[in-house]
Design a protein around this motif. Structure first.
Motif, PDB file in Angstrom:
ATOM      1  N   ASN A 162       2.484 -14.742  11.811  1.00 39.45           N
ATOM      2  CA  ASN A 162       2.907 -14.540  10.422  1.00 39.45           C
ATOM      3  C   ASN A 162       2.889 -13.388   9.941  1.00 39.45           C
ATOM      4  O   ASN A 162       3.806 -12.973   9.138  1.00 39.45           O
ATOM      5  N   THR A 163       2.018 -12.451  10.318  1.00 43.74           N
ATOM      6  CA  THR A 163       1.947 -11.133   9.947  1.00 43.74           C
ATOM      7  C   THR A 163       3.254 -10.363  10.608  1.00 43.74           C
ATOM      8  O   THR A 163       3.796  -9.220  10.148  1.00 43.74           O
ATOM      9  N   THR A 164       3.915 -10.964  11.685  1.00 44.52           N
ATOM     10  CA  THR A 164       5.106 -10.171  12.307  1.00 44.52           C
ATOM     11  C   THR A 164       6.193 -10.714  11.263  1.00 44.52           C
ATOM     12  O   THR A 164       6.934  -9.579  10.978  1.00 44.52           O
ATOM     13  N   VAL A 165       6.333 -11.601  10.850  1.00 44.99           N
ATOM     14  CA  VAL A 165       7.174 -12.031   9.929  1.00 44.99           C
ATOM     15  C   VAL A 165       7.267 -11.520   8.672  1.00 44.99           C
ATOM     16  O   VAL A 165       8.296 -11.004   7.973  1.00 44.99           O
ATOM     17  N   ALA A 166       5.894 -11.462   8.068  1.00 48.65           N
ATOM     18  CA  ALA A 166       5.743 -10.701   7.039  1.00 48.65           C
ATOM     19  C   ALA A 166       6.135  -9.464   7.101  1.00 48.65           C
ATOM     20  O   ALA A 166       6.726  -8.538   5.819  1.00 48.65           O
ATOM     21  N   ALA A 167       5.674  -8.409   7.927  1.00 47.14           N
ATOM     22  CA  ALA A 167       6.075  -7.210   8.517  1.00 47.14           C
ATOM     23  C   ALA A 167       7.735  -6.969   8.284  1.00 47.14           C
ATOM     24  O   ALA A 167       8.479  -6.085   7.598  1.00 47.14           O
ATOM     25  N   LEU A 169       9.929  -8.930   6.819  1.00 49.40           N
ATOM     26  CA  LEU A 169      10.621  -9.074   5.357  1.00 49.40           C
ATOM     27  C   LEU A 169      10.361  -8.195   4.502  1.00 49.40           C
ATOM     28  O   LEU A 169      10.895  -7.729   3.726  1.00 49.40           O
ATOM     29  N   TYR A 170       8.871  -7.603   4.509  1.00 50.45           N
ATOM     30  CA  TYR A 170       8.622  -6.296   3.862  1.00 50.45           C
ATOM     31  C   TYR A 170       9.395  -5.372   4.034  1.00 50.45           C
ATOM     32  O   TYR A 170       9.824  -4.705   3.254  1.00 50.45           O
ATOM     33  N   GLY A 171       9.516  -5.017   5.386  1.00 50.42           N
ATOM     34  CA  GLY A 171      10.368  -3.741   5.641  1.00 50.42           C
ATOM     35  C   GLY A 171      11.384  -4.052   5.130  1.00 50.42           C
ATOM     36  O   GLY A 171      12.215  -2.994   4.782  1.00 50.42           O
ATOM     37  N   THR A 172      12.227  -5.102   5.481  1.00 42.94           N
ATOM     38  CA  THR A 172      13.642  -5.352   4.794  1.00 42.94           C
ATOM     39  C   THR A 172      13.875  -5.187   3.518  1.00 42.94           C
ATOM     40  O   THR A 172      14.567  -4.425   2.962  1.00 42.94           O
ATOM     41  N   PHE A 173      13.206  -5.982   2.736  1.00 41.47           N
ATOM     42  CA  PHE A 173      13.204  -5.706   1.473  1.00 41.47           C
ATOM     43  C   PHE A 173      12.878  -4.607   0.606  1.00 41.47           C
ATOM     44  O   PHE A 173      13.379  -4.280  -0.494  1.00 41.47           O
ATOM     45  N   THR A 174      11.995  -3.780   1.128  1.00 39.63           N
ATOM     46  CA  THR A 174      11.218  -2.603   0.773  1.00 39.63           C
ATOM     47  C   THR A 174      11.858  -1.260   1.365  1.00 39.63           C
ATOM     48  O   THR A 174      11.599  -0.060   0.924  1.00 39.63           O
ATOM     49  N   ARG A 175      12.909  -1.436   2.211  1.00 38.47           N
ATOM     50  CA  ARG A 175      13.126  -0.286   3.103  1.00 38.47           C
ATOM     51  C   ARG A 175      12.327   0.469   3.587  1.00 38.47           C
ATOM     52  O   ARG A 175      12.095   1.582   3.790  1.00 38.47           O
ATOM     53  N   THR A 176      11.278  -0.176   4.117  1.00 34.22           N
ATOM     54  CA  THR A 176      10.154   0.403   4.880  1.00 34.22           C
ATOM     55  C   THR A 176      10.369   0.516   6.521  1.00 34.22           C
ATOM     56  O   THR A 176      10.783  -0.557   6.965  1.00 34.22           O
ATOM     57  N   GLU A 177       9.958   1.548   7.079  1.00 33.35           N
ATOM     58  CA  GLU A 177      10.418   1.636   8.370  1.00 33.35           C
ATOM     59  C   GLU A 177       9.447   0.729   9.127  1.00 33.35           C
ATOM     60  O   GLU A 177       8.455   0.592   8.668  1.00 33.35           O
ATOM     61  N   PRO A 178      10.123   0.160  10.463  1.00 34.16           N
ATOM     62  CA  PRO A 178       9.190  -0.865  10.871  1.00 34.16           C
ATOM     63  C   PRO A 178       7.743  -0.276  11.419  1.00 34.16           C
ATOM     64  O   PRO A 178       6.656  -1.013  11.164  1.00 34.16           O
ATOM     65  N   LEU A 180       5.942   1.569   9.935  1.00 37.18           N
ATOM     66  CA  LEU A 180       5.157   1.738   8.878  1.00 37.18           C
ATOM     67  C   LEU A 180       4.562   0.275   7.965  1.00 37.18           C
ATOM     68  O   LEU A 180       3.813   0.252   7.457  1.00 37.18           O
ATOM     69  N   ALA A 181       5.593  -0.679   8.534  1.00 41.62           N
ATOM     70  CA  ALA A 181       5.304  -1.965   8.105  1.00 41.62           C
ATOM     71  C   ALA A 181       4.329  -2.962   8.861  1.00 41.62           C
ATOM     72  O   ALA A 181       4.007  -3.932   8.404  1.00 41.62           O
ATOM     73  N   VAL A 182       4.117  -2.606  10.280  1.00 38.33           N
ATOM     74  CA  VAL A 182       3.338  -3.315  11.086  1.00 38.33           C
ATOM     75  C   VAL A 182       2.052  -3.100  10.933  1.00 38.33           C
ATOM     76  O   VAL A 182       1.572  -1.926  11.548  1.00 38.33           O
ATOM     77  N   LEU A 273      -7.828  -8.135  -0.462  1.00 39.81           N
ATOM     78  CA  LEU A 273      -6.878  -7.229   0.055  1.00 39.81           C
ATOM     79  C   LEU A 273      -7.276  -6.939   1.660  1.00 39.81           C
ATOM     80  O   LEU A 273      -8.346  -7.345   2.012  1.00 39.81           O
ATOM     81  N   THR A 274      -6.482  -7.163   2.506  1.00 43.07           N
ATOM     82  CA  THR A 274      -6.496  -6.876   3.928  1.00 43.07           C
ATOM     83  C   THR A 274      -5.774  -5.692   4.349  1.00 43.07           C
ATOM     84  O   THR A 274      -5.035  -5.004   3.543  1.00 43.07           O
ATOM     85  N   PRO A 275      -6.067  -5.122   5.572  1.00 37.36           N
ATOM     86  CA  PRO A 275      -5.305  -3.867   5.942  1.00 37.36           C
ATOM     87  C   PRO A 275      -3.982  -3.814   6.295  1.00 37.36           C
ATOM     88  O   PRO A 275      -3.296  -2.931   6.757  1.00 37.36           O
ATOM     89  N   GLU A 276      -3.189  -4.834   6.420  1.00 38.88           N
ATOM     90  CA  GLU A 276      -2.001  -5.405   6.424  1.00 38.88           C
ATOM     91  C   GLU A 276      -0.843  -4.190   5.557  1.00 38.88           C
ATOM     92  O   GLU A 276      -1.211  -4.456   4.601  1.00 38.88           O
ATOM     93  N   PRO A 277      -0.079  -3.468   5.930  1.00 38.66           N
ATOM     94  CA  PRO A 277       0.596  -2.592   5.031  1.00 38.66           C
ATOM     95  C   PRO A 277       1.469  -3.456   4.247  1.00 38.66           C
ATOM     96  O   PRO A 277       1.895  -3.183   3.106  1.00 38.66           O
ATOM     97  N   SER A 278       1.963  -4.751   4.641  1.00 33.96           N
ATOM     98  CA  SER A 278       2.885  -5.687   3.895  1.00 33.96           C
ATOM     99  C   SER A 278       2.059  -6.061   2.770  1.00 33.96           C
ATOM    100  O   SER A 278       2.546  -6.424   1.730  1.00 33.96           O
ATOM    101  N   HIS A 279       0.758  -6.383   3.008  1.00 29.33           N
ATOM    102  CA  HIS A 279      -0.208  -6.910   2.107  1.00 29.33           C
ATOM    103  C   HIS A 279      -0.106  -5.796   0.691  1.00 29.33           C
ATOM    104  O   HIS A 279       0.019  -5.968  -0.259  1.00 29.33           O
ATOM    105  N   LEU A 280      -0.559  -4.662   1.122  1.00 32.64           N
ATOM    106  CA  LEU A 280      -1.030  -3.683   0.197  1.00 32.64           C
ATOM    107  C   LEU A 280       0.071  -3.362  -0.611  1.00 32.64           C
ATOM    108  O   LEU A 280       0.490  -3.094  -1.683  1.00 32.64           O
ATOM    109  N   GLY A 281       1.461  -3.167   0.085  1.00 31.92           N
ATOM    110  CA  GLY A 281       2.504  -2.705  -0.236  1.00 31.92           C
ATOM    111  C   GLY A 281       3.164  -3.832  -1.411  1.00 31.92           C
ATOM    112  O   GLY A 281       3.587  -3.383  -2.495  1.00 31.92           O
ATOM    113  N   CYS A 282       3.035  -5.058  -1.205  1.00 30.82           N
ATOM    114  CA  CYS A 282       3.604  -6.257  -1.933  1.00 30.82           C
ATOM    115  C   CYS A 282       2.626  -6.267  -3.228  1.00 30.82           C
ATOM    116  O   CYS A 282       3.143  -6.429  -4.349  1.00 30.82           O
TER     117      CYS A 282
END
Length: 325
Positions: A162-167, A169-178, A180-182, A273-282
């Motif tokens: 799930n966090t692979t998919v989340a990363a 999607l987050y990277g794609t929609f927010t233009r975040t480098e992979p 930094l998203a993982v 909140l968790t340590p996942e970059p996609s979580h904090l970013g969203c």
């Protein structure tokens, strides 16, 4: 998208502001700190002069099966979700333990567990029709819950990868480098992180030309369980029912729900909140401040359920302070 969401009405923001102001001019109210702000948010969501605890909370856990899990992107084995789902169905798992403590009900959605999606680094996760059907299922789930009396929804996820998919999607929609998203997801080591980062990089590369087309991106690099969560969250907001956001997967789903149904974010509260970059970013993109910072990555809405008693306490304390004012 195949589904066009109706306009999302705002909560009663006048009541929310009024209660927040009344708390701020009261010494006992100021002493509540962030609990006062949460209590005011509850009042706005309930459209009430004084908030009251939620009594019909429901955790809706949507299980999935990601083909990308076969790449070895997680500390879990690819088939672990099936065993976890069986445990939940039997009354076990973190979600049931947390729900018992929080006084919430649990609903497990296993529609997408049997069939794996495509591996998103090299192929589409699903067809556009499958995506639309999953989104519609989420809408239907929200309608069923609200019609049955649910007063707050706690979406939960259950799948390996799930966090692979989340990363992705987050990277794609927010233009975040992979890179930094993982994040570390299930607690992976450096070698597995490299595999995960490569998978996210390749998935993002595949959708580089359609990053503003939500339907296409979800079909290519999400999964039906994710689309279902998006529909559940957006339709809950349409139905004026607050939602507690759990971990990274649900947070990214909430972010996409806001893109598809603007105004959804006003019905959201971040449970943790968790340590996942996609979580904090969203969470930041949605303008939310988590109730707790627990680093709970178990999914299953466990972190959101842990926050629910604090939300209810905030409502109770705010009403107590202002009830006689």
């Amino acid at each position: 998208m195949a589904i066009q969401f109706p306009q999302v009405d705002a909560p009663d923001e006048a009541r929310q502001r009024d209660l927040a102001r009344r708390l701020d001019v009261s010494v006992p109210g100021r002493a509540l700190g962030r609990l006062g702000a949460i209590g005011a948010w509850v009042a706005g969501a309930q459209g009430a002069d004084l908030p009251h605890p939620f009594t019909r909370a429901r955790a809706v856990v949507v299980a999935g099966n990601h083909g990308i899990a076969e790449r070895g992107v997680s500390a879990w084995q690819p088939d672990a979700a099936r065993a976890q789902a069986a445990d939940i169905a039997a009354g076990g798992g973190p979600v049931n333990a947390a729900a018992r403590m929080a006084g919430a009900g649990v609903r497990l959605v296993e529609d997408f567990l049997a069939q794996p999606t495509g591996a998103i680094d090299v192929e589409a996760a699903m067809s556009t029709q499958e995506c639309a059907d999953a989104l519609q299922l989420g809408v239907d789930l929200a309608d069923e819950e609200v019609d049955a009396g649910t007063d707050i929804v706690l979406p939960g996820d259950l799948a390996v990868g799930n966090t692979t998919v989340a990363a992705a999607l987050y990277g794609t929609f927010t233009r975040t480098e992979p890179v930094l998203a993982v994040g570390r997801g299930s607690g992976i080591n450096d070698e597995v992180w490299k595999v995960k980062a490569a998978a996210v990089r390749d998935a993002m590369f595949r959708v580089r030309g359609c990053r503003d087309d939500e339907e296409r991106v979800l079909s290519e690099i999400a999964g039906p369980d994710f689309a279902c969560l998006v529909g559940l969250i957006a339709q809950s907001a349409v139905r004026r029912t607050p939602v507690v956001v759990d971990g990274a997967y649900v947070a990214v789903a909430a972010y996409v729900a806001e893109r598809l149904a603007p105004g959804t974010k006003r019905w959201l509260i971040a449970g943790q909140l968790t340590p996942e970059p996609s979580h904090l970013g969203c969470v930041q993109a949605l303008g939310l401040t988590p109730v707790l910072a627990l680093d709970v990555t178990a999914g299953q809405a466990a972190g959101a359920l842990a926050a629910l008693p604090a939300v209810n306490l905030a409502a109770e304390l705010a009403a107590e302070v202002l009830g006689g004012a």
